[in-house]
Scaffold this active site. Structure first.
Site, PDB file in Angstrom:
ATOM      1  N   HIS A 239       0.846  -1.103  -0.043  1.00  0.00           N
ATOM      2  CA  HIS A 239      -0.056   0.023   0.034  1.00  0.00           C
ATOM      3  C   HIS A 239       0.812   1.353  -0.153  1.00  0.00           C
ATOM      4  O   HIS A 239       0.313   2.272  -0.485  1.00  0.00           O
ATOM      5  CB  HIS A 239      -1.071   0.022   1.149  1.00  0.00           C
ATOM      6  N   ASP A 243       0.616   4.555  -2.501  1.00  0.00           N
ATOM      7  CA  ASP A 243       0.651   5.737  -2.200  1.00  0.00           C
ATOM      8  C   ASP A 243       1.802   6.525  -2.787  1.00  0.00           C
ATOM      9  O   ASP A 243       1.489   7.438  -3.433  1.00  0.00           O
ATOM     10  CB  ASP A 243       0.905   5.985  -0.542  1.00  0.00           C
ATOM     11  N   HIS A 266       3.769  10.518   2.674  1.00  0.00           N
ATOM     12  CA  HIS A 266       3.012  11.708   1.861  1.00  0.00           C
ATOM     13  C   HIS A 266       4.023  13.041   1.780  1.00  0.00           C
ATOM     14  O   HIS A 266       4.052  13.699   0.572  1.00  0.00           O
ATOM     15  CB  HIS A 266       1.650  11.941   1.882  1.00  0.00           C
TER      16      HIS A 266
END
Ligand SMILES: [Zn+2]
Length: 309
Positions: A239, A243, A266
């Site tokens: 995952h 991202d 992020h």
């Protein structure tokens, strides 16, 4: 290689992970040189380009903001579009946050498969990285250790993503791959968002995960998982790679580069994109923009998704 768009529209609807706001999205074809553009249909189709200069607050999700108009949690949808090499697309949305759906990119891949892909009569332009760039910061959860991300010259688009969470089901996980529609579909698309049960109340207190549920995120307890089974033993690392690709889409063009992320997130992903775009000595744009003869246009479609495990 030619630029692409989708052939037909597709729609989805659902709650946003962080705001809890229910919204609808529609994917629509766009002409060459449009790029990936969100349009807030609730605000007179206000356009927000999926580009580094529109990155806004970034913490638990990536948000875009332009002239005060916000759009949150773009990363899973952008990961699917970018991995499928779709250069030009409108994403019409009537809320402030992209629906989280099942927490993975699989529902977006199914939408794109319904859309089909069409090649346009314009050459694709690539952002080719010429010199390395690295961003490093201290890891507040592990004193003395760092989080880092780097981008390096390569003739194709590759990612390596390493995570290390002190949890019996996670620990150290690493994904390394060439990014293509097939590798994304098979290796990453079905990997879901996750969170630690102990973080749920603090996140709620911060006004986050208002739309979070056992249907759209893996919840890790101190010993295991609240809502198993996992889709992959290393679903967490996968995952994070998903991202990463979704945030790299904000480069605005397909990358010819190798990206290595070490316990990044992020914030580091988007810092890398912003710093890269801010320094044109680090890259060049390859392939001309000249229009091509009509006969070079043709139709193609994505192959179907694999069956669930
Ligand atoms: Zn995610």
């Amino acid at each position: 290689m030619f630029q692409t768009t989708i052939i037909r529209e597709a729609v989805a609807e659902g709650v946003g992970l962080h705001t809890g706001v229910y919204g609808h999205i529609r994917l629509a074809p766009a002409p060459a040189e449009t790029g990936i553009v969100f349009r807030r249909v609730d605000l007179d189709n206000f356009p927000i380009e999926a580009q580094g200069h529109n990155v806004a607050r970034v913490s638990y999700a990536t948000s875009l903001m332009k002239q005060g108009v916000l759009l949150s949690t773009t990363e899973h949808l952008l990961a699917a579009i970018y991995s499928c090499a779709i250069d030009n697309i409108y994403i019409d949305i009537d809320s402030i946050e992209v629906p989280i759906l099942d927490g993975s990119a699989e529902p977006f891949m199914q939408m794109l498969e319904k859309c089909g892909v069409r090649k346009l009569r314009r050459r694709r332009r690539y952002l080719k990285v010429l010199k390395p760039l690295e961003v490093v910061e201290d890891d507040p959860s592990m004193p003395g250790q760092v989080r880092r991300i780097g981008i390096y010259p390569a003739d194709e688009f590759r990612v390596r993503c390493y995570v290390d969470f002190p949890h019996p089901l996670v620990g150290q996980q690493e994904v390394e791959m060439l990014v293509s529609p097939d590798t994304f579909r098979h290796l990453l698309a079905r990997a879901r968002t996750f969170c630690f049960e102990r973080d749920i109340e603090p996140l709620r207190a911060m006004g986050l995960i208002r739309g979070g549920s056992l249907e759209n995120a893996i919840v890790l307890t101190s010993e295991g998982v609240r809502n198993g089974p996992l889709r992959f033993p290393d679903e967490f690392g996968r995952h994070k790679a998903l991202d990463l690709i979704g945030d790299l889409a904000l480069a605005g063009l397909p990358l010819l580069a190798r990206v290595e992320a070490h316990k990044a997130g992020h914030s580091l992903h988007t810092q890398l994109v912003s710093r890269l775009l801010a320094d044109p000595s680090l890259w060049s744009i390859t392939t001309s923009e000249s229009a091509l003869p009509e006969s070079d246009a043709y139709l193609t479609a994505l192959s179907p998704a694999p069956a669930a495990d």
